[in-house]
Design a protein around this motif. Sequence first.
Motif, PDB file in Angstrom:
ATOM      1  N   ASP A 108       0.948  -1.381   0.010  1.00  4.05           N
ATOM      2  CA  ASP A 108       0.077   0.174   0.002  1.00  4.05           C
ATOM      3  C   ASP A 108       1.035   1.234  -0.108  1.00  4.05           C
ATOM      4  O   ASP A 108       1.685   1.623   0.783  1.00  4.05           O
ATOM      5  N   GLU A 109       0.716   1.768  -1.139  1.00  2.00           N
ATOM      6  CA  GLU A 109       1.431   3.121  -1.460  1.00  2.00           C
ATOM      7  C   GLU A 109       1.380   4.247  -0.180  1.00  2.00           C
ATOM      8  O   GLU A 109       2.338   4.961   0.092  1.00  2.00           O
ATOM      9  N   GLY A 110       0.182   4.383   0.231  1.00  2.00           N
ATOM     10  CA  GLY A 110      -0.242   5.322   1.285  1.00  2.00           C
ATOM     11  C   GLY A 110       0.637   5.023   2.670  1.00  2.00           C
ATOM     12  O   GLY A 110       1.121   5.785   3.370  1.00  2.00           O
ATOM     13  N   PHE A 111       0.608   3.506   3.058  1.00  6.27           N
ATOM     14  CA  PHE A 111       1.260   3.107   4.297  1.00  6.27           C
ATOM     15  C   PHE A 111       2.717   3.363   4.002  1.00  6.27           C
ATOM     16  O   PHE A 111       3.213   3.729   5.038  1.00  6.27           O
ATOM     17  N   VAL A 112       3.162   3.045   2.886  1.00  9.24           N
ATOM     18  CA  VAL A 112       4.619   3.422   2.943  1.00  9.24           C
ATOM     19  C   VAL A 112       5.031   4.843   2.975  1.00  9.24           C
ATOM     20  O   VAL A 112       5.830   5.208   3.750  1.00  9.24           O
ATOM     21  N   THR A 113       4.345   5.835   2.487  1.00  4.07           N
ATOM     22  CA  THR A 113       4.382   7.259   2.584  1.00  4.07           C
ATOM     23  C   THR A 113       4.376   7.566   3.951  1.00  4.07           C
ATOM     24  O   THR A 113       5.264   8.208   4.743  1.00  4.07           O
ATOM     25  N   SER A 114       3.388   7.129   4.593  1.00  2.39           N
ATOM     26  CA  SER A 114       3.092   7.755   6.157  1.00  2.39           C
ATOM     27  C   SER A 114       4.178   7.111   7.150  1.00  2.39           C
ATOM     28  O   SER A 114       4.383   7.735   7.762  1.00  2.39           O
ATOM     29  N   SER A 115       4.555   5.840   6.885  1.00  4.09           N
ATOM     30  CA  SER A 115       5.389   5.033   7.842  1.00  4.09           C
ATOM     31  C   SER A 115       6.718   5.433   7.496  1.00  4.09           C
ATOM     32  O   SER A 115       7.359   5.973   8.528  1.00  4.09           O
TER      33      SER A 115
END
Length: 217
Positions: A108-115
Amino acid sequence: MDFAKSRENMVESQLRTNKVTNEKILTAMREIAREKFVPARLRDIAYIDKNIEIANDRFMMSPMDLARILQSCQIKNSDSILIIGSSTGYSAAVASRLASSVFAVEEDEGFVTSSEALLTELAMDNVVVKNDKLLNGWKKQAPFDVIIFDGAVDFIPADITEQMAENGRMVAVIKQNDLIGIATIFKKQNGHISNIQMFDANLENLNQFMREDVFTL
């Protein structure tokens, strides 16, 4: 809400009472702000002893299961760890306090960015997050001393097993017939891989590692 008190209660009431004795794990989970790794709307329940749904079909595993899985890996300061399905990065953050380096794979790209942003904010410089298919693992950084699946599976691809280092450990919660999962540790010695079932763990599925039912007429 007093999150520091919630962390202390989590350690003393959930972890110590469930055979978590590794002081490095207890210290890491006492100090790392778990509430930062869940959506803002869920922060008040960040410390409950349950899996938390953080997105559609994605869950943060309960503190007790994470702590027991990490403890079973017998992580050394020099170890390199691969976490598969790292979502918001909490498991990677805790593991970063135990090992030399942590490599986390998340689709999940969103999880990658936020993490990535949160791990940078918390100065966890020994964690790298990669946006890739979970089934691939991270061949370029292999072999790994420890591999952890951040969710239940019912199969493990050979490509990931091959990324274990000699004397490496891999822990997965194996689902059987949609029942409660069994935390299983795999060890590689002299090129041979053995496994031992350790304890029941009620993790939610990593769907990429679940076989689809096949019906025949």
